[in-house]
Design a protein around this motif. Structure first.
Motif, mmCIF file in Angstrom:
data_model
loop_
_atom_site.group_PDB
_atom_site.id
_atom_site.type_symbol
_atom_site.label_atom_id
_atom_site.label_comp_id
_atom_site.label_asym_id
_atom_site.label_seq_id
_atom_site.Cartn_x
_atom_site.Cartn_y
_atom_site.Cartn_z
ATOM 1 N N ARG A 57 23.998 -7.032 74.186
ATOM 2 C CA ARG A 57 23.966 -5.556 74.129
ATOM 3 C C ARG A 57 25.202 -5.084 73.386
ATOM 4 O O ARG A 57 26.292 -5.594 73.608
ATOM 5 C CB ARG A 57 23.934 -4.960 75.530
ATOM 6 C CG ARG A 57 22.632 -5.224 76.260
ATOM 7 C CD ARG A 57 22.680 -4.739 77.685
ATOM 8 N NE ARG A 57 22.857 -3.320 77.821
ATOM 9 C CZ ARG A 57 21.878 -2.455 78.104
ATOM 10 N NH1 ARG A 57 20.652 -2.897 78.285
ATOM 11 N NH2 ARG A 57 22.126 -1.178 78.212
ATOM 12 N N SER A 99 27.130 -1.431 71.784
ATOM 13 C CA SER A 99 27.166 0.015 71.600
ATOM 14 C C SER A 99 27.658 0.319 70.194
ATOM 15 O O SER A 99 28.623 -0.284 69.715
ATOM 16 C CB SER A 99 28.083 0.672 72.633
ATOM 17 O OG SER A 99 27.515 0.516 73.917
ATOM 18 N N ILE A 144 14.579 5.717 73.775
ATOM 19 C CA ILE A 144 14.782 4.487 74.544
ATOM 20 C C ILE A 144 13.501 3.660 74.488
ATOM 21 O O ILE A 144 12.399 4.174 74.638
ATOM 22 C CB ILE A 144 15.193 4.818 75.986
ATOM 23 C CG1 ILE A 144 16.593 5.433 75.958
ATOM 24 C CG2 ILE A 144 15.143 3.582 76.877
ATOM 25 C CD1 ILE A 144 17.111 5.882 77.287
ATOM 26 N N ALA A 190 18.449 0.828 74.035
ATOM 27 C CA ALA A 190 18.536 0.714 75.488
ATOM 28 C C ALA A 190 19.122 1.963 76.136
ATOM 29 O O ALA A 190 18.787 2.284 77.277
ATOM 30 C CB ALA A 190 19.374 -0.503 75.869
ATOM 31 N N GLU A 191 20.006 2.659 75.414
ATOM 32 C CA GLU A 191 20.681 3.823 75.984
ATOM 33 C C GLU A 191 21.160 4.699 74.842
ATOM 34 O O GLU A 191 21.595 4.191 73.796
ATOM 35 C CB GLU A 191 21.863 3.355 76.839
ATOM 36 C CG GLU A 191 22.503 4.416 77.678
ATOM 37 C CD GLU A 191 23.627 3.853 78.551
ATOM 38 O OE1 GLU A 191 24.523 4.638 78.899
ATOM 39 O OE2 GLU A 191 23.616 2.643 78.863
ATOM 40 N N VAL A 192 21.092 6.009 75.041
ATOM 41 C CA VAL A 192 21.539 6.949 74.014
ATOM 42 C C VAL A 192 22.374 8.036 74.675
ATOM 43 O O VAL A 192 21.949 8.647 75.659
ATOM 44 C CB VAL A 192 20.337 7.599 73.285
ATOM 45 C CG1 VAL A 192 20.826 8.592 72.232
ATOM 46 C CG2 VAL A 192 19.440 6.547 72.655
ATOM 47 N N THR A 193 23.592 8.247 74.156
ATOM 48 C CA THR A 193 24.422 9.372 74.590
ATOM 49 C C THR A 193 24.781 10.166 73.352
ATOM 50 O O THR A 193 24.435 9.788 72.224
ATOM 51 C CB THR A 193 25.718 8.892 75.293
ATOM 52 O OG1 THR A 193 26.552 8.239 74.320
ATOM 53 C CG2 THR A 193 25.415 7.937 76.445
ATOM 54 N N THR A 216 23.290 2.354 72.560
ATOM 55 C CA THR A 216 23.377 0.965 72.990
ATOM 56 C C THR A 216 22.114 0.249 72.544
ATOM 57 O O THR A 216 20.997 0.677 72.850
ATOM 58 C CB THR A 216 23.545 0.861 74.515
ATOM 59 O OG1 THR A 216 24.729 1.578 74.894
ATOM 60 C CG2 THR A 216 23.664 -0.594 74.954
ATOM 61 N N ASP A 227 20.022 -3.444 72.313
ATOM 62 C CA ASP A 227 19.865 -4.676 73.084
ATOM 63 C C ASP A 227 19.111 -5.695 72.241
ATOM 64 O O ASP A 227 17.965 -5.459 71.854
ATOM 65 C CB ASP A 227 19.094 -4.370 74.367
ATOM 66 C CG ASP A 227 19.039 -5.531 75.333
ATOM 67 O OD1 ASP A 227 19.344 -6.674 74.925
ATOM 68 O OD2 ASP A 227 18.676 -5.291 76.497
#
Length: 144
Positions: free
Chosen positions: A77, A79, A93, A112-115, A120, A122
């Motif tokens: 993973r 970022s 996602i 996998a993740e979004v801000t 992020t 994977d």
């Protein structure tokens, strides 16, 4: 009737499910999966289930994640600052993308993740960390 053994080219129909019962792949409606037994062309846990089968045999095998796509690797993973990803790339996602390493190798990743600051990605196989169940049917054997 000949039994499948290492080195034989075999054809199987299969349905792969998770323990939850969700189907993740199937040869239903497609040609059977063809591979050489023991050659590493398929996941190890399925490969070892084939020897001894004859055409017409059906069985269900449970395969631990270690003998399938392995455990989830946290180092797979990464970022990335959101600004480094072009605006035309979808970032929902679960979206699967391809990246290229500095050496030119193509790597498949999943969002996998979004801000607001970062995304992020994977690179684990989507089935990593999961135990699998395969219902298989031997439909052809070409002896080595």
């Amino acid at each position: 009737m000949s039994q499948a053994k290492s080195g034989d080219t075999v054809r199987i129909h299969y349905t792969g499910t998770l323990k939850s019962g969700e189907t993740f792949d199937s040869s239903d409606g497609r040609d059977p999966l063809e591979f050489v037994v023991g050659s590493g062309q398929i996941i190890p846990g399925l490969d070892v289930a084939i020897p001894g089968m004859v055409v017409g045999d059906k069985k269900t095998v449970e395969i631990a994640c270690a003998d399938a796509y392995g455990e989830t690797n946290s180092e797979a993973r990464q970022s990335v600052p959101r600004g480094e990803i072009p605006d035309n790339i979808p970032l929902e996602i679960g979206t699967q993308l391809q990246m290229q390493t500095p050496q030119g190798q193509v790597v498949h990743v999943t969002v996998a993740e979004v801000t607001d600051a970062e995304v992020t990605l994977d690179a684990n196989h989507p089935l990593a960390g999961k135990d699998l169940i395969f219902a298989i049917e031997m439909v052809g054997i070409d002896a080595a």
